[in-house]
Write an enzyme that holds these catalytic residues in place. Sequence first.
Site, PDB file in Angstrom:
ATOM      1  N   GLY A   1     -10.426   9.481  -8.234  1.00  0.00           N
ATOM      2  CA  GLY A   1     -11.695   9.965  -9.192  1.00  0.00           C
ATOM      3  C   GLY A   1     -11.927  11.380  -8.888  1.00  0.00           C
ATOM      4  CE  LYS A   2      -9.348  15.190 -12.534  1.00  0.00           C
ATOM      5  NZ  LYS A   2      -8.923  16.013 -13.573  1.00  0.00           N
ATOM      6  N   GLY A   3     -15.036  14.336  -9.015  1.00  0.00           N
ATOM      7  CA  GLY A   3     -16.645  14.440  -9.173  1.00  0.00           C
ATOM      8  C   GLY A   3     -17.023  15.796  -9.430  1.00  0.00           C
ATOM      9  N   GLY A   4     -18.295  16.228  -9.360  1.00  0.00           N
ATOM     10  CA  GLY A   4     -18.691  17.307  -9.978  1.00  0.00           C
ATOM     11  C   GLY A   4     -18.206  18.608  -9.168  1.00  0.00           C
ATOM     12  CG  PHE A   5     -18.684  19.911  -5.558  1.00  0.00           C
ATOM     13  CD1 PHE A   5     -18.043  19.864  -4.402  1.00  0.00           C
ATOM     14  CD2 PHE A   5     -19.986  19.325  -5.935  1.00  0.00           C
ATOM     15  CE1 PHE A   5     -18.715  19.309  -3.466  1.00  0.00           C
ATOM     16  CE2 PHE A   5     -20.476  18.460  -4.887  1.00  0.00           C
ATOM     17  CZ  PHE A   5     -20.087  18.457  -3.660  1.00  0.00           C
ATOM     18  CB  ALA A   6     -14.704  16.920  -4.711  1.00  0.00           C
TER      19      ALA A   6
ATOM     20  CG  ASP B   1     -26.986  11.087  -6.873  1.00  0.00           C
ATOM     21  OD1 ASP B   1     -27.547  10.863  -7.833  1.00  0.00           O
ATOM     22  OD2 ASP B   1     -25.784  11.560  -6.792  1.00  0.00           O
TER      23      ASP B   1
END
Length: 377
Positions: free
Chosen positions: A51-56, A166
């Site tokens: 997966g991809k996150g906001g900055f990773a 969060d």
Amino acid sequence: VYNTALSLIRTTSVITAGPSTSSCSNSAEEESGYVVDPAQGNAYHMGQLLGKGGFAQVFLMTDVNNGKEYACKIIRKNRMQKVHMQKIAREIMIHKELNHVNVVQLHHYFEDNLNVYMLLEACPRKSLMHVLKYRGKVTEPEARYYMKQMVTGVAYIHAQNIVHRDLKPGNMFLSDRMIVKIGDFGLATRLDGQPRRVSFGSDGVTSRCFNVYCNVASQEAHVNMQTLAITLKTWERSNLDRIMNYNIPGFEQNLSWTICGTPNYIAPEVLYKRAYSYEADVWALGCILYALLVGQPPFDTTSLQETYDRICNNHYREVDDSIASRNGQDLIKWLLQPNPELRPSLERVKEHAYLTKEHVPTSLPLISCYQMPRASV
Ligand code: ADP
């Protein structure tokens, strides 16, 4: 270990702005399919992108010595500003102290010239967001199963003086045995000692939004402020413009860097009041329970402003007998108290009749990620 986390900050000599959404996998090592921890010499084989996150980016990673698999969060350094690295160092410092069956375990972390690597417990069943996507909503016993584990995990986090800040279905990961694992401590904060209030802006809106708990002096305030402003981005553009006028260094770049989702799980005091604490997590758990049972979060609308208004007015359609038992209805109301002081601690929620007097399954079949399990659950 503290020094190591801080070295993440010190090594960030290249500071460039802009979103870091480019691929993480272009070093010679990574192209060969392996990553080596320079400090320990351990090699890891890189597998599929999870997966991809906001900055990773998160990849499946196997320790070649013992075959153990991890979800490895890879954060590229060359596009990071110092404040971003501080945020990651803080996430690591908070996360590495946590050890609980309902919290994603941070097993190890290291860095090389290009990236920071966080070796996390792999959660192959994805998250409650995916369950909701496939299923729409879940049955009451399933909701109790998930809720009991979420409450246990967040109660543990609170007992360590940490607020997650969060909590949402996408951060409720699921292990291969469908155990809830709370993850992503990127916005978490420690509330040790006497929190200090920090104010920014003298006008109504910004001072309300910028009055945040601060316990690590101004750096912490800076990070918190970004978090709030990013939330505001999804909320009201005009507020954002006013915030930008405060001309905080590095602020503009941040706005395109990390994006919070919709404000669906944000407590009213976060939007309105001067400070917030553990109760904001309790509120978010109420929203998640509601979403599990109803199929959408309580304040969800097509307009962000409308959602914000509804959160602040505690305006949601109450759950009726067709959706949840009286105990379930009672618990949701308790968690979604507009006044944070009236919300229960999670130690009290653990004892609520919904989780103690009604049937809570001890396990769920894997198929329940995709379809309603048979009557045995
Ligand atoms: P960020 O903090 O940058 O938002 P996340 O921690 O949310 O990054 O991770 C991004 C994505 O990677 C998640 O949405 C999820 O799909 C995947 N992921 C994260 N952690 C795990 C894990 N422990 N196991 C499996 N997949 C994960």
